[in-house]
Design a protein around this motif. Sequence first.
Motif, short mmCIF file in Angstrom:
data_model
loop_
_atom_site.label_atom_id
_atom_site.label_comp_id
_atom_site.label_asym_id
_atom_site.label_seq_id
_atom_site.Cartn_x
_atom_site.Cartn_y
_atom_site.Cartn_z
N ALA A 80 0.61 -1.30 0.31
CA ALA A 80 0.00 -0.28 -0.80
C ALA A 80 1.09 0.78 -0.07
CB ALA A 80 -0.81 0.40 0.80
N ALA A 81 2.37 1.16 0.91
CA ALA A 81 2.54 2.64 0.76
C ALA A 81 3.57 2.70 -0.55
CB ALA A 81 4.07 1.82 1.60
N SER A 82 4.04 1.78 -1.13
CA SER A 82 4.58 1.95 -2.79
C SER A 82 3.49 2.03 -3.67
CB SER A 82 4.75 0.05 -3.35
OG SER A 82 4.97 0.43 -4.69
N LEU A 83 1.96 1.50 -3.26
CA LEU A 83 0.72 2.16 -4.12
C LEU A 83 0.56 3.47 -4.18
CD1 LEU A 83 -1.43 1.76 -6.01
CD2 LEU A 83 -2.33 1.41 -4.13
N ALA A 84 1.08 4.08 -2.72
CA ALA A 84 0.60 5.68 -2.24
C ALA A 84 1.43 6.42 -3.16
CB ALA A 84 0.70 5.46 -0.73
N ARG A 85 2.66 6.05 -3.09
CA ARG A 85 4.25 6.71 -3.30
C ARG A 85 3.63 7.00 -5.33
NH1 ARG A 85 6.71 3.79 0.18
NH2 ARG A 85 7.77 2.68 -1.94
N GLU A 86 3.28 6.03 -5.86
CA GLU A 86 3.42 5.20 -7.24
C GLU A 86 2.18 6.28 -7.87
OE1 GLU A 86 3.51 1.19 -8.32
OE2 GLU A 86 5.22 0.94 -7.70
N THR A 87 1.34 6.58 -7.08
CA THR A 87 0.44 7.26 -7.45
C THR A 87 0.18 8.04 -7.16
OG1 THR A 87 -1.59 6.93 -5.66
CG2 THR A 87 -1.08 4.98 -7.70
N GLY A 88 0.83 8.96 -6.18
CA GLY A 88 1.11 10.68 -6.21
C GLY A 88 0.15 10.85 -4.97
N CYS A 89 -0.52 9.81 -4.19
CA CYS A 89 -0.99 10.16 -2.90
C CYS A 89 -0.28 11.27 -1.57
CB CYS A 89 -1.88 9.15 -2.03
SG CYS A 89 -3.31 8.03 -3.48
N ASP A 90 -0.79 12.30 -1.25
CA ASP A 90 -0.25 13.01 -0.05
C ASP A 90 -1.59 12.76 1.44
OD1 ASP A 90 -2.10 14.07 -1.12
OD2 ASP A 90 -1.41 16.56 -1.27
N PHE A 91 -2.49 12.21 1.34
CA PHE A 91 -2.74 11.64 3.05
C PHE A 91 -2.85 10.37 2.38
CE2 PHE A 91 -5.65 13.65 1.18
CZ PHE A 91 -6.66 13.22 1.52
N VAL A 92 -3.59 9.47 4.01
CA VAL A 92 -4.28 8.28 4.49
C VAL A 92 -5.00 8.45 4.68
CG1 VAL A 92 -3.76 6.32 4.89
CG2 VAL A 92 -1.68 7.25 3.65
N ILE A 93 -6.86 7.31 3.93
CA ILE A 93 -7.34 7.34 5.12
C ILE A 93 -8.01 5.97 5.55
CG2 ILE A 93 -9.89 8.39 5.26
CD1 ILE A 93 -9.54 9.91 3.22
N GLY A 94 -7.84 5.46 6.62
CA GLY A 94 -7.98 4.15 7.18
C GLY A 94 -10.00 4.70 7.41
N MET A 101 -7.41 1.56 9.92
CA MET A 101 -7.06 2.60 10.53
C MET A 101 -5.83 2.63 11.20
SD MET A 101 -10.57 3.75 12.51
CE MET A 101 -10.56 3.06 13.13
N ASP A 102 -5.61 1.45 12.04
CA ASP A 102 -4.04 0.50 12.70
C ASP A 102 -3.02 0.43 10.93
OD1 ASP A 102 -4.46 1.23 15.03
OD2 ASP A 102 -4.58 -0.97 15.03
N SER A 103 -3.77 0.20 10.02
CA SER A 103 -2.83 0.25 8.70
C SER A 103 -2.76 0.97 8.06
CB SER A 103 -3.48 -0.63 8.17
OG SER A 103 -3.68 -2.47 8.08
N ALA A 104 -3.87 2.02 8.22
CA ALA A 104 -3.42 3.28 7.61
C ALA A 104 -2.26 3.96 8.31
CB ALA A 104 -4.98 4.29 7.67
N LYS A 105 -2.00 3.71 9.36
CA LYS A 105 -1.10 4.91 10.54
C LYS A 105 0.30 4.32 9.87
CE LYS A 105 -3.28 3.90 14.43
NZ LYS A 105 -2.97 3.77 15.53
N SER A 106 0.70 2.79 9.35
CA SER A 106 1.50 2.00 9.08
C SER A 106 2.20 2.59 7.62
CB SER A 106 1.53 0.81 9.34
OG SER A 106 1.24 0.64 10.47
N LEU A 136 2.90 10.67 5.86
CA LEU A 136 1.51 11.00 5.73
C LEU A 136 0.92 11.39 6.16
CD1 LEU A 136 1.30 9.71 2.32
CD2 LEU A 136 3.26 11.47 2.45
N PRO A 137 0.09 12.80 6.41
CA PRO A 137 -1.13 12.73 7.05
C PRO A 137 -2.06 12.07 7.09
CG PRO A 137 -0.58 14.78 5.74
CD PRO A 137 0.12 13.52 5.61
N ILE A 138 -2.73 11.34 8.19
CA ILE A 138 -3.95 10.28 7.44
C ILE A 138 -5.13 10.85 8.76
CG2 ILE A 138 -4.04 8.56 9.49
CD1 ILE A 138 -1.37 8.40 10.44
N VAL A 139 -6.48 10.92 8.05
CA VAL A 139 -7.74 10.48 8.56
C VAL A 139 -8.01 9.13 8.41
CG1 VAL A 139 -9.51 11.13 7.73
CG2 VAL A 139 -8.56 13.07 6.94
N CYS A 140 -8.93 9.59 9.68
CA CYS A 140 -9.44 7.87 10.06
C CYS A 140 -10.98 7.80 10.03
CB CYS A 140 -8.81 7.55 11.69
SG CYS A 140 -7.63 6.74 11.62
#
Length: 145
Positions: A80-94, A101-106, A136-140
């Motif tokens: 998932a971290a690789s996917l976030a980098r490859e697609t230019g995500c600048d924050f994560v939503i759990g 939600m725990d995975s989103a933090k990691s 990256l910032p997180i929204v849960c």
Amino acid sequence: MYQPFQFFMPAQIFFGAGSLDNLGSAPLPGAKALIVIGGTSVKRLGYLDRVQALLKKQGVESVVFDKVQPNPVVEHVMEAASLARETGCDFVIGLGGGSSMDSAKSIAVMAANPGNYWDYIQGGSGKGLPIPNKPLPIVCITTTA
């Protein structure tokens, strides 16, 4: 005997019936989100579609990672971290329960940092390295009681 410490954790919490609608107008930490989910209920009950529509209302794009298991595994965090980098995500939503939600933090840590997740774990088989870059910032968004 207590140990002195300082704690600073800025957070905005929306609680109560209809609170999810705030996602359509609340300030968000970026322009493209990785939405982290597991299981099928978030899709089946329409939460994923609703979250994506509320993000779109604010002009925020989203990418979905839907492989989170009840007991998350490091391989999925890294994928998932690789996917976030490859697609230019600048924050994560759990979105969902505790595993999402725990995975989103990691994932937020690893999307911004090199190496393997275990490099930064303090106990067990972890290497205990300091995290060099801010996650990256997180929204849960919990769907649990």
